[in-house]
Design a protein around this motif. Sequence first.
Motif, mmCIF file in Angstrom:
data_model
loop_
_atom_site.group_PDB
_atom_site.id
_atom_site.type_symbol
_atom_site.label_atom_id
_atom_site.label_comp_id
_atom_site.label_asym_id
_atom_site.label_seq_id
_atom_site.Cartn_x
_atom_site.Cartn_y
_atom_site.Cartn_z
ATOM 1 N N THR A 114 0.777 -1.111 -0.012
ATOM 2 C CA THR A 114 0.042 0.028 -0.110
ATOM 3 C C THR A 114 0.705 1.221 0.095
ATOM 4 N N VAL B 218 0.486 5.655 0.786
ATOM 5 C CA VAL B 218 -0.421 6.712 0.951
ATOM 6 C C VAL B 218 0.351 8.000 0.341
ATOM 7 N N TRP B 219 -0.388 8.516 -0.557
ATOM 8 C CA TRP B 219 0.162 9.685 -1.455
ATOM 9 C C TRP B 219 -0.993 10.562 -1.240
ATOM 10 N N ASP C 62 -4.008 12.747 0.340
ATOM 11 C CA ASP C 62 -4.791 11.982 1.573
ATOM 12 C C ASP C 62 -5.482 10.731 1.127
ATOM 13 N N ARG C 63 -4.906 9.949 0.132
ATOM 14 C CA ARG C 63 -5.409 8.764 -0.219
ATOM 15 C C ARG C 63 -4.382 7.633 0.070
ATOM 16 N N VAL C 64 -5.276 6.497 0.125
ATOM 17 C CA VAL C 64 -4.383 5.137 0.129
ATOM 18 C C VAL C 64 -4.590 4.178 -1.011
#
Length: 120
Positions: free
Chosen positions: A36, A38-39, A41-43
């Motif tokens: 995964t 995180v970039w 505010d998204r996963v």
Amino acid sequence: MSWRLLGCGLLAAAVFIGLGLFALSLAIGRLGCPPTVVWGDRVYFAEGEVTPTPVVGEGEPVLLGSTFIGALSREVWGPEGADPSPTAGDELPDEIALSCGDETYQSYAFSSVVSPLPSP
């Protein structure tokens, strides 16, 4: 000068430097891509196989920026036509590709449904 004091000081310095180098190797030595990312505010979740070039949807991928994995910065690629400087999370693409640090790339997809962490 006391030999005991000198010996203890050298031993302390060696342990300090050794632990520092070990911690640095853990932070920097991580090649490959995580499951995964995180970039913004998204996963994003990995999908597909690792490829030698970034693959994101149809067309030529666009370099969008970078993110940190450990102490290293990794390139983030998006689909053709994606804005390389989004100002809000809604403008981030649903699909990205991430540089794995070893001249390979992994594709990721955004999912608005994130599975909860197992309770202890």
